[in-house]
Write a protein that holds these residues in place. Structure first.
Motif, mmCIF file in Angstrom:
data_model
loop_
_atom_site.group_PDB
_atom_site.id
_atom_site.type_symbol
_atom_site.label_atom_id
_atom_site.label_comp_id
_atom_site.label_asym_id
_atom_site.label_seq_id
_atom_site.Cartn_x
_atom_site.Cartn_y
_atom_site.Cartn_z
ATOM 1 N N GLU A 209 -42.330 -11.702 7.923
ATOM 2 C CA GLU A 209 -41.335 -12.468 8.646
ATOM 3 C C GLU A 209 -40.497 -11.448 9.613
ATOM 4 O O GLU A 209 -39.475 -10.851 9.233
ATOM 5 N N VAL A 210 -40.788 -11.683 10.904
ATOM 6 C CA VAL A 210 -40.037 -10.746 11.849
ATOM 7 C C VAL A 210 -39.389 -11.764 12.954
ATOM 8 O O VAL A 210 -39.123 -11.127 14.030
ATOM 9 N N ASP A 211 -39.739 -13.043 13.095
ATOM 10 C CA ASP A 211 -39.073 -13.696 13.996
ATOM 11 C C ASP A 211 -37.710 -13.467 14.314
ATOM 12 O O ASP A 211 -36.836 -13.554 13.307
ATOM 13 N N GLU B 260 -38.185 -8.585 22.007
ATOM 14 C CA GLU B 260 -37.624 -9.354 20.843
ATOM 15 C C GLU B 260 -38.883 -10.397 20.238
ATOM 16 O O GLU B 260 -39.677 -10.868 21.406
ATOM 17 N N ASN C 255 -35.780 -2.414 11.829
ATOM 18 C CA ASN C 255 -35.632 -2.321 10.634
ATOM 19 C C ASN C 255 -36.738 -1.475 10.032
ATOM 20 O O ASN C 255 -36.778 -1.457 8.713
ATOM 21 N N THR D 27 -40.080 -2.586 14.629
ATOM 22 C CA THR D 27 -38.984 -3.207 14.578
ATOM 23 C C THR D 27 -37.920 -2.280 14.096
ATOM 24 O O THR D 27 -37.955 -1.226 13.785
ATOM 25 N N GLU E 75 -36.558 -10.843 15.484
ATOM 26 C CA GLU E 75 -36.220 -9.523 15.279
ATOM 27 C C GLU E 75 -36.570 -8.714 16.454
ATOM 28 O O GLU E 75 -37.527 -8.994 17.399
ATOM 29 N N CYS E 76 -35.985 -7.454 16.776
ATOM 30 C CA CYS E 76 -36.163 -6.796 18.128
ATOM 31 C C CYS E 76 -36.786 -5.459 17.636
ATOM 32 O O CYS E 76 -36.531 -5.104 16.316
ATOM 33 N N GLY E 77 -37.393 -4.663 18.694
ATOM 34 C CA GLY E 77 -37.948 -3.389 18.247
ATOM 35 C C GLY E 77 -38.570 -2.766 19.643
ATOM 36 O O GLY E 77 -38.486 -3.421 20.694
#
Length: 141
Positions: free
Chosen positions: A67-69, A43, A91, A89, A71-73
């Motif tokens: 912006e990926v704060d 995360e 996404n 991520t 997000e998980c991946g």
């Protein structure tokens, strides 16, 4: 690129499949040695200014900030040139994130909306074709 488990002994819920770095042109730049988050689900947190996008074909950071704060991946590799982990991520974004802004993440059980396996997102080359064949097989069952 071949798909392989992150390491022979990692089979936990927080593991993901990662592209084999052995075939990568910059394998020395993306070495997995002594980087414990490679091959793990993570995360992203605490990024005030976003993360740099990562171009998988050139294996370099781009100037684009996304912006990926929160997000998980999957943590795919370590980039020595940027001193950051390469994250894909869920996404489909590929970004570089400093280790200080990552924590291991375990998905909830499938019965609670989680999942059992994470497959890398790719629509290019052999990996993309393998992903498409796998999806077609699963859907047709």
């Amino acid at each position: 690129k071949a798909i392989a488990p992150a390491s022979p002994d990692s089979t936990g819920a927080g593991d993901c499949l990662v592209p084999s770095m052995e075939s990568a042109p910059m394998a020395s730049q993306l070495a997995r040695a002594d980087k414990p988050l490679v091959g793990r689900l993570v995360e992203v947190f605490g990024l005030a200014r976003g993360a740099r996008s990562y171009d998988e074909s050139s294996q370099e950071e781009t100037q684009e900030v996304v912006e990926v704060d929160g997000e998980c991946g999957c943590c795919l590799a370590w980039s020595a040139s940027s001193e950051s982990y390469v994250i894909q991520t869920f996404n489909g974004l590929s970004v570089t994130v400093p280790e200080a802004n990552l924590r291991e993440w375990t998905p909830p059980p499938a019965e609670e909306g989680g999942f059992d396996a994470a497959w890398p997102i790719s629509d290019r080359g052999e990996q993309g074709q393998a992903t498409a064949r796998f999806a077609e097989t699963v859907v047709s069952c």
